[in-house]
Write a protein that holds these residues in place. Sequence first.
Motif, mmCIF file in Angstrom:
data_model
loop_
_atom_site.group_PDB
_atom_site.id
_atom_site.type_symbol
_atom_site.label_atom_id
_atom_site.label_comp_id
_atom_site.label_asym_id
_atom_site.label_seq_id
_atom_site.Cartn_x
_atom_site.Cartn_y
_atom_site.Cartn_z
ATOM 1 N N GLU A 1 0.923 -1.349 0.071
ATOM 2 C CA GLU A 1 -0.124 -0.034 0.215
ATOM 3 C C GLU A 1 0.962 1.292 -0.095
ATOM 4 O O GLU A 1 2.148 1.126 -0.021
ATOM 5 N N GLU A 2 0.182 2.357 -0.222
ATOM 6 C CA GLU A 2 1.090 3.562 -0.082
ATOM 7 C C GLU A 2 1.403 3.824 1.422
ATOM 8 O O GLU A 2 0.650 3.672 2.499
ATOM 9 N N CYS A 3 2.699 4.209 1.526
ATOM 10 C CA CYS A 3 3.115 4.799 2.703
ATOM 11 C C CYS A 3 2.403 5.907 3.407
ATOM 12 O O CYS A 3 2.275 7.136 2.514
ATOM 13 N N PRO A 4 1.768 5.809 4.569
ATOM 14 C CA PRO A 4 0.927 6.790 5.065
ATOM 15 C C PRO A 4 1.825 7.902 5.315
ATOM 16 O O PRO A 4 1.282 9.178 5.489
ATOM 17 N N LYS A 5 2.986 8.007 5.628
ATOM 18 C CA LYS A 5 3.883 9.355 5.967
ATOM 19 C C LYS A 5 4.247 9.855 4.645
ATOM 20 O O LYS A 5 4.291 10.960 4.499
ATOM 21 N N CYS A 6 4.890 9.131 3.713
ATOM 22 C CA CYS A 6 5.252 9.723 2.417
ATOM 23 C C CYS A 6 4.330 10.271 1.667
ATOM 24 O O CYS A 6 4.404 11.132 0.765
ATOM 25 N N SER A 7 2.968 9.560 1.595
ATOM 26 C CA SER A 7 1.918 9.993 0.701
ATOM 27 C C SER A 7 1.429 11.443 1.048
ATOM 28 O O SER A 7 0.776 12.026 0.063
ATOM 29 N N LYS A 8 1.764 11.854 2.159
ATOM 30 C CA LYS A 8 1.266 13.132 2.529
ATOM 31 C C LYS A 8 2.269 14.222 2.006
ATOM 32 O O LYS A 8 1.827 15.509 1.818
ATOM 33 N N ASP A 9 3.244 13.951 1.326
ATOM 34 C CA ASP A 9 4.164 14.784 0.694
ATOM 35 C C ASP A 9 3.907 14.779 -0.442
ATOM 36 O O ASP A 9 3.888 13.694 -1.405
ATOM 37 N N PRO A 10 3.403 15.925 -1.042
ATOM 38 C CA PRO A 10 2.676 15.971 -2.736
ATOM 39 C C PRO A 10 3.968 15.782 -3.503
ATOM 40 O O PRO A 10 3.389 15.085 -4.752
ATOM 41 N N GLU A 11 5.057 15.855 -3.223
ATOM 42 C CA GLU A 11 6.280 15.550 -4.374
ATOM 43 C C GLU A 11 6.619 14.276 -4.426
ATOM 44 O O GLU A 11 6.861 13.745 -5.638
ATOM 45 N N LYS A 12 6.368 13.571 -3.256
ATOM 46 C CA LYS A 12 6.731 12.217 -3.477
ATOM 47 C C LYS A 12 5.656 10.925 -3.684
ATOM 48 O O LYS A 12 5.841 10.058 -3.769
ATOM 49 N N SER A 13 4.432 11.647 -3.567
ATOM 50 C CA SER A 13 3.135 10.824 -3.595
ATOM 51 C C SER A 13 3.191 10.000 -4.606
ATOM 52 O O SER A 13 2.548 8.841 -4.374
ATOM 53 N N SER A 14 3.970 10.149 -5.894
ATOM 54 C CA SER A 14 3.854 9.234 -6.830
ATOM 55 C C SER A 14 4.531 7.873 -6.652
ATOM 56 O O SER A 14 4.271 6.732 -7.247
ATOM 57 N N GLU A 15 5.665 8.133 -5.791
ATOM 58 C CA GLU A 15 6.555 6.705 -5.655
ATOM 59 C C GLU A 15 6.275 6.592 -4.117
ATOM 60 O O GLU A 15 7.344 6.346 -3.536
ATOM 61 N N SER A 16 5.394 6.518 -3.702
ATOM 62 C CA SER A 16 5.226 6.264 -2.293
ATOM 63 C C SER A 16 4.787 4.947 -1.635
ATOM 64 O O SER A 16 4.284 4.674 -0.426
ATOM 65 N N ARG A 17 4.673 3.943 -2.580
ATOM 66 C CA ARG A 17 4.348 2.538 -2.431
ATOM 67 C C ARG A 17 5.344 1.931 -1.547
ATOM 68 O O ARG A 17 6.731 1.900 -1.838
ATOM 69 N N MET A 18 4.835 1.317 -0.431
ATOM 70 C CA MET A 18 5.918 0.525 0.703
ATOM 71 C C MET A 18 6.191 -0.967 -0.313
ATOM 72 O O MET A 18 5.295 -1.475 -1.171
ATOM 73 N N LEU A 19 7.087 -1.546 0.028
ATOM 74 C CA LEU A 19 7.855 -2.744 -0.397
ATOM 75 C C LEU A 19 7.296 -4.017 0.720
ATOM 76 O O LEU A 19 7.525 -3.888 1.784
ATOM 77 N N ILE A 20 6.727 -5.064 -0.013
ATOM 78 C CA ILE A 20 6.355 -6.211 0.743
ATOM 79 C C ILE A 20 7.648 -7.128 1.113
ATOM 80 O O ILE A 20 8.363 -7.609 0.291
ATOM 81 N N THR A 21 8.026 -7.086 2.450
ATOM 82 C CA THR A 21 9.138 -7.693 2.742
ATOM 83 C C THR A 21 8.934 -9.054 3.307
ATOM 84 O O THR A 21 9.892 -9.906 3.567
ATOM 85 N N ALA A 22 7.774 -9.428 3.943
ATOM 86 C CA ALA A 22 7.804 -10.438 4.616
ATOM 87 C C ALA A 22 6.155 -11.080 4.349
ATOM 88 O O ALA A 22 5.331 -10.264 4.465
ATOM 89 N N ILE A 23 5.599 -12.393 4.346
ATOM 90 C CA ILE A 23 4.537 -12.885 4.414
ATOM 91 C C ILE A 23 4.415 -14.149 5.257
ATOM 92 O O ILE A 23 5.419 -14.924 5.035
ATOM 93 N N TYR A 24 3.690 -14.022 6.397
ATOM 94 C CA TYR A 24 4.006 -15.360 7.319
ATOM 95 C C TYR A 24 2.431 -15.735 7.856
ATOM 96 O O TYR A 24 1.784 -14.714 7.985
ATOM 97 N N LEU A 25 2.636 -16.788 8.284
ATOM 98 C CA LEU A 25 1.383 -17.287 9.288
ATOM 99 C C LEU A 25 1.491 -16.541 10.849
ATOM 100 O O LEU A 25 2.570 -16.924 11.584
#
Length: 140
Positions: free
Chosen positions: A107-131
Motif C-alpha cells: 500500500e501507499e506509505c501513510p507518511k510519504c503520501s502526505k508529501d505531494p512531491e513524493k506521492s507518486s512513488e510512495s508505495r511500500m515494499l512487501i518484505t515478508a508474508i507469514y502465518l
Amino acid sequence: MEKSSVGFLIPFYFFLLGLIILFSLILLFQGIAGVGKEDNLTNTLFVTSGIMGLIVTFYMIRRYQVGVQKILKSRRMTVVTVEECLKCNYKNVRPFREGDFVYGQGEECPKCSKDPEKSSESRMLITAIYLDRGTQEEKP
Ligand SMILES: [Zn+2]
C-alpha cells in the motif's frame, strides 16, 4: 502435560492406521489370490473385509484432516503481510490479501503520501508474508 500426551498419541494413531491398511491389503490379496479355488465364501469375505478396512482407514484420515483444520481455525491463525517503506523505514503489518507477494508493491506509505512531491512513488515494499498464530502482539 496434556499437550505432550497428545503429541505422543498422534504418531501412534498413524502407526495404528498403517497397521490397518497393511492388514486390509493382506486380506484383499489373499482373497484375490484365492479366487477360482473351491472356498469362494472365504475369498469373498477376505476381499470384502479388506476393502472395508481400507475405506475405514481413509475415512479416519479424512476425519483427522478435518480435525486439524478446526484446530487451526480455533487458534485464529491468519496470514499477515509485512510492508516497509524504503524511504522513511515505516513498517506496517496487515492481513494478507490476494495478490500479495514478497518484494511486490504494497500500500501507499501513510507518511510519504502526505508529501505531494513524493506521492507518486510512495508505495511500500512487501518484505515478508507469514502465518500469525494470533498470540503475539506487534505493538509494544
Ligand atoms: Zn514512507
